[in-house]
Design a protein around this motif. Structure first.
Motif, PDB file in Angstrom:
ATOM      1  N   GLN A  15      -2.559  -1.912   0.157  1.00 11.42           N
ATOM      2  CA  GLN A  15      -2.636  -0.541   0.658  1.00 11.42           C
ATOM      3  C   GLN A  15      -1.328   0.223   0.446  1.00 11.42           C
ATOM      4  O   GLN A  15      -1.333   1.408   0.119  1.00 11.42           O
ATOM      5  CB  GLN A  15      -2.995  -0.551   2.141  1.00 11.42           C
ATOM      6  N   ASN A  16      -0.219  -0.446   0.672  1.00 11.61           N
ATOM      7  CA  ASN A  16       1.109   0.143   0.476  1.00 11.61           C
ATOM      8  C   ASN A  16       1.976  -0.862  -0.262  1.00 11.61           C
ATOM      9  O   ASN A  16       2.022  -2.037   0.110  1.00 11.61           O
ATOM     10  CB  ASN A  16       1.755   0.495   1.817  1.00 11.61           C
ATOM     11  N   VAL A  17       2.662  -0.389  -1.301  1.00  7.15           N
ATOM     12  CA  VAL A  17       3.527  -1.255  -2.106  1.00  7.15           C
ATOM     13  C   VAL A  17       4.931  -0.657  -2.100  1.00  7.15           C
ATOM     14  O   VAL A  17       5.117   0.504  -2.484  1.00  7.15           O
ATOM     15  CB  VAL A  17       3.033  -1.368  -3.568  1.00  7.15           C
TER      16      VAL A  17
ATOM     17  N   CYS B 116       1.532   4.449  -2.494  1.00  2.00           N
ATOM     18  CA  CYS B 116       0.557   4.436  -1.410  1.00  2.00           C
ATOM     19  C   CYS B 116      -0.549   5.444  -1.708  1.00  2.00           C
ATOM     20  O   CYS B 116      -0.543   6.104  -2.756  1.00  2.00           O
ATOM     21  CB  CYS B 116       1.232   4.758  -0.079  1.00  2.00           C
ATOM     22  N   ASN B 117      -1.484   5.596  -0.790  1.00  2.00           N
ATOM     23  CA  ASN B 117      -2.603   6.521  -0.997  1.00  2.00           C
ATOM     24  C   ASN B 117      -2.142   7.965  -1.145  1.00  2.00           C
ATOM     25  O   ASN B 117      -2.830   8.783  -1.778  1.00  2.00           O
ATOM     26  CB  ASN B 117      -3.596   6.420   0.173  1.00  2.00           C
TER      27      ASN B 117
ATOM     28  N   ASN C 141      -6.706  -6.997   0.828  1.00  2.00           N
ATOM     29  CA  ASN C 141      -6.147  -5.670   1.147  1.00  2.00           C
ATOM     30  C   ASN C 141      -5.030  -5.687   2.180  1.00  2.00           C
ATOM     31  O   ASN C 141      -5.151  -5.091   3.263  1.00  2.00           O
ATOM     32  CB  ASN C 141      -7.248  -4.716   1.627  1.00  2.00           C
TER      33      ASN C 141
ATOM     34  N   ARG D  63       1.460   0.306  -9.251  1.00  2.00           N
ATOM     35  CA  ARG D  63       0.094   0.838  -9.117  1.00  2.00           C
ATOM     36  C   ARG D  63      -0.943  -0.238  -9.411  1.00  2.00           C
ATOM     37  O   ARG D  63      -2.028  -0.246  -8.808  1.00  2.00           O
ATOM     38  CB  ARG D  63      -0.090   2.034 -10.053  1.00  2.00           C
TER      39      ARG D  63
ATOM     40  N   SER E 128      -1.504  -1.996  -6.319  1.00  2.00           N
ATOM     41  CA  SER E 128      -2.324  -1.155  -5.453  1.00  2.00           C
ATOM     42  C   SER E 128      -3.798  -1.251  -5.849  1.00  2.00           C
ATOM     43  O   SER E 128      -4.685  -1.382  -4.998  1.00  2.00           O
ATOM     44  CB  SER E 128      -1.836   0.287  -5.523  1.00  2.00           C
ATOM     45  N   GLU E 129      -4.066  -1.196  -7.156  1.00  2.00           N
ATOM     46  CA  GLU E 129      -5.447  -1.313  -7.650  1.00  2.00           C
ATOM     47  C   GLU E 129      -6.038  -2.681  -7.332  1.00  2.00           C
ATOM     48  O   GLU E 129      -7.250  -2.819  -7.137  1.00  2.00           O
ATOM     49  CB  GLU E 129      -5.476  -1.069  -9.161  1.00  2.00           C
TER      50      GLU E 129
END
Length: 304
Positions: free
Chosen positions: A212-214, A227-228, A174, A204, A207-208
């Motif tokens: 946490q941030n791409v 991001c979230n 992560n 995405r 991210s999966e």
């Protein structure tokens, strides 16, 4: 504190000639020498943005001393580990075409790694650690993942700027931020990616897989942040590209510089894109004033 880690620093020797002729004597028009390596670039840009960091890594010989002295003369704090062998020299020849000759750098021994791990054990949840660039071929491909695991207990925010399997190995831990460009994203998933929709889809996926941030940089098309909070697009400022080295490192530096002060991901994204563009429009790495001159041109749009 923000820490950067460069396993394989260099002296980047940039040489300009009018016309390069193979097998003949070529006269240099102008030349520059800078400390090189992605983590070092991040520390230099952070310093230019008036944000303190500490540069970690491995240096050796008279070339390593040059790197250390150059950084400290600029005001960058360093805490390098001395190794056997000389820090490498990369020659970047600029003529009608650009040619690069990159050194391999010294091998990192097990005792050297133990010294590094001991330093990293002292980091806390208040710290950022930026792992940037490739490691020497003599080291395991999952070296960054090994470092992440040593930082998990202390909740250090780890940023990874790497490619291919080196990057993929870190996702299960992560990372706080990763930053592939469009081509690197294609390589990671071994597929051709052409449209913005495809970039978002595969961003995405990263991210999966744990990031946490791409941020996916797209050159003149700007960049995307997954991001979230959603998916955001940043427009690219206008300017004349003068420099192909360090813009991605500058994006990371600009992002972390702002995030460390505001904890605002989208505003950090904006400053990151401005910093990356400012370096692309400069001969060397961007300065604070150059970034501020571009920040108003970076518009952030929420896509989903």
């Amino acid at each position: 504190m923000i820490y950067t880690l460069t396993f394989n620093p260099s002296i980047d020797y940039i040489v300009h000639v009018k016309e390069f002729k193979v097998g003949e004597v070529n006269r240099v028009k102008k030349d520059y020498k800078y400390p090189g390596g992605k983590g070092i670039n991040v520390s230099r840009v952070l310093n230019n943005l008036n944000v303190k960091s500490k540069a970690l890594g491995f240096i050796g010989g008279f070339t390593g001393e040059y790197v250390k002295n150059f950084l400290e003369s600029e005001g960058v704090d360093t805490n390098f580990i001395s190794t056997e062998g000389d820090t490498r020299i990369n020659v970047k020849l600029k003529a009608n075409e650009e040619t690069e000759i990159n050194g391999s750098g010294p091998d990192i021994k097990e005792d050297d790694l133990k010294k590094l791990f001991k330093k990293l054990e002292k980091l806390t949840s208040d710290d950022f650690l930026i792992l940037a660039g490739n490691v020497q071929k003599s080291l395991p491909i999952d070296m960054y993942a090994q470092i992440q695991k040593k930082c998990l207990n202390n909740n250090v925010k780890v940023i990874v700027d790497a490619t291919g399997e080196t990057l993929k190995c870190t996702l299960e831990n992560n990372p706080f931020l990763i930053k592939p460009n469009n081509d690197e994203l294609s390589d990671i998933f071994d597929t051709e990616i052409n449209t913005r929709e495809e970039i978002i889809y595969y961003g995405r996926k990263l991210s999966e897989m744990g990031a946490q941030n791409v941020i996916v940089s797209m050159a003149s098309e700007g960049a995307l942040l997954i991001c979230n909070e959603g998916v955001y697009k940043a427009s690219a400022p206008k300017g004349t590209v003068k420099n192909s080295v360090g813009s991605g490192d500058s994006l990371v530096a600009g992002f972390i510089a702002e995030y460390s002060k505001t904890l605002n991901v989208t505003e950090a994204f904006r400053w990151g894109v401005a910093s990356g563009s400012a370096t692309a429009f400069s001969v060397d790495l961007c300065k604070s004033e150059e970034v501020k001159n571009l920040i108003e041109q970076v518009n952030i749009t929420k896509l989903s």
